[in-house]
Design a protein around this motif. Sequence first.
Motif, mmCIF file in Angstrom:
data_model
loop_
_atom_site.group_PDB
_atom_site.id
_atom_site.type_symbol
_atom_site.label_atom_id
_atom_site.label_comp_id
_atom_site.label_asym_id
_atom_site.label_seq_id
_atom_site.Cartn_x
_atom_site.Cartn_y
_atom_site.Cartn_z
ATOM 1 N N VAL A 248 1.248 12.776 -5.680
ATOM 2 C CA VAL A 248 2.556 12.387 -6.224
ATOM 3 C C VAL A 248 3.428 11.853 -5.089
ATOM 4 N N CYS A 249 3.967 10.662 -5.282
ATOM 5 C CA CYS A 249 4.933 10.132 -4.310
ATOM 6 C C CYS A 249 5.996 9.338 -5.054
ATOM 7 N N ARG A 250 6.845 8.684 -4.299
ATOM 8 C CA ARG A 250 7.977 7.953 -4.882
ATOM 9 C C ARG A 250 7.899 6.466 -4.582
ATOM 10 N N GLY A 251 6.683 5.967 -4.504
ATOM 11 C CA GLY A 251 6.470 4.551 -4.236
ATOM 12 C C GLY A 251 6.118 4.296 -2.786
ATOM 13 N N ASN A 252 5.141 3.420 -2.566
ATOM 14 C CA ASN A 252 4.652 3.133 -1.215
ATOM 15 C C ASN A 252 4.201 1.681 -1.187
ATOM 16 N N TYR A 253 5.094 0.794 -0.785
ATOM 17 C CA TYR A 253 4.779 -0.635 -0.782
ATOM 18 C C TYR A 253 5.385 -1.290 0.452
#
Length: 375
Positions: A248-253
């Motif tokens: 689970v994360c909060r976005g990785n771009y």
Amino acid sequence: MTVLTNRTHAPFRYDIVGSFLRPAALKKARFDFAENKITFEQLTEIENICIRDLVKKEIAAGLHSVTDGEFRRSYWHLDFMWGFNGIEHTVLDHGYIFQGEETRADSARVIGKIRFTNHPFLTHFRFLKQLAGDTVLCRQTIPGPAQFFSELVRGENEKYLNTVYPDRKEACQDLIRAYHDFILALYDEGCRNLQLDDCTWGMLCDIKYWKNQSGGETNVQSLQELYLRLTNASIADLPKDLIINTHVCRGNYHSTWATSGGYGPVGKILFGKENVTGYYLEFDDNRSGDFTPLQDVSDNKIVVLGLITSKKPKLENKAAIISRIKEASQFIPLDRLCLSPQCGFSSTEEGNILTEEEQWQKIALVKEIANEVWN
């Protein structure tokens, strides 16, 4: 004195999330293929060469579980979705909105009943398994079923879903069945470690995000219950030796992020009721909140603390990371904790802003710290 158990399956004391920076040769090959300069077979062979090299590096780094780096994908999630019957590749007006950046606008929408018959990821895993043999565990990463569902209701995609599935319950049932059938087929290929990557929970942690998206009217509680049902039903009644974890994360771009907020709003359902063995959790900066929600982790589930950032090249202070691990152990026993980067290094083929050398230095730091804390 605390007696620590020996981790014989994932999550491991020092671990990874899954994706690696794409080598220059691979990026060029994918560009050339898109421009019709090389064939699919030529692209595949270049992918094979790059994956062989990656697996050698993973084993040399001392990792107990290896991936193919997601080298055959453009996205961590969409390529998987496109592999099912009833789903097609589409392009929306806008991509995903990250802090200061917008992604490419690719998406997935429903054009028929969702079914699993075959899937390219099975061939991908077979190649990885042949490379690794019995030396190390091979991990398959896929987006979780909640992530899949959220894509199908994203923007204009929802009208396509409603056309094919006037009854939303039927859509959920077909999605669950497709996942279950895929996972069993993957198991038959020799997979014993499956990771469900799921940003939906990270999105629900951000109250401001949901207010902006829904005018404050979205029932976040009902969404949590839906996401829980999709996941638990998809992984029910599977072989006992198949270990399923989630990330689970909060976005990785491209070294940016999408949302913020601690795990408190989702902890009781996600940590207390999702039927996985372990959680790979983002904790690399203050956007992720404190460790208090870890007290909701039920049974003997494992938590992998993502304290090392994959977004920035600077190496973390070892003493500071060890201190944070000790802080987390106030809420969940040290024996049920592990360490990894907070996310992959290249969730999309663009990759985060660091070099391959810096990527491996991060992994070496994870191993060094873990050996000091748990040995």
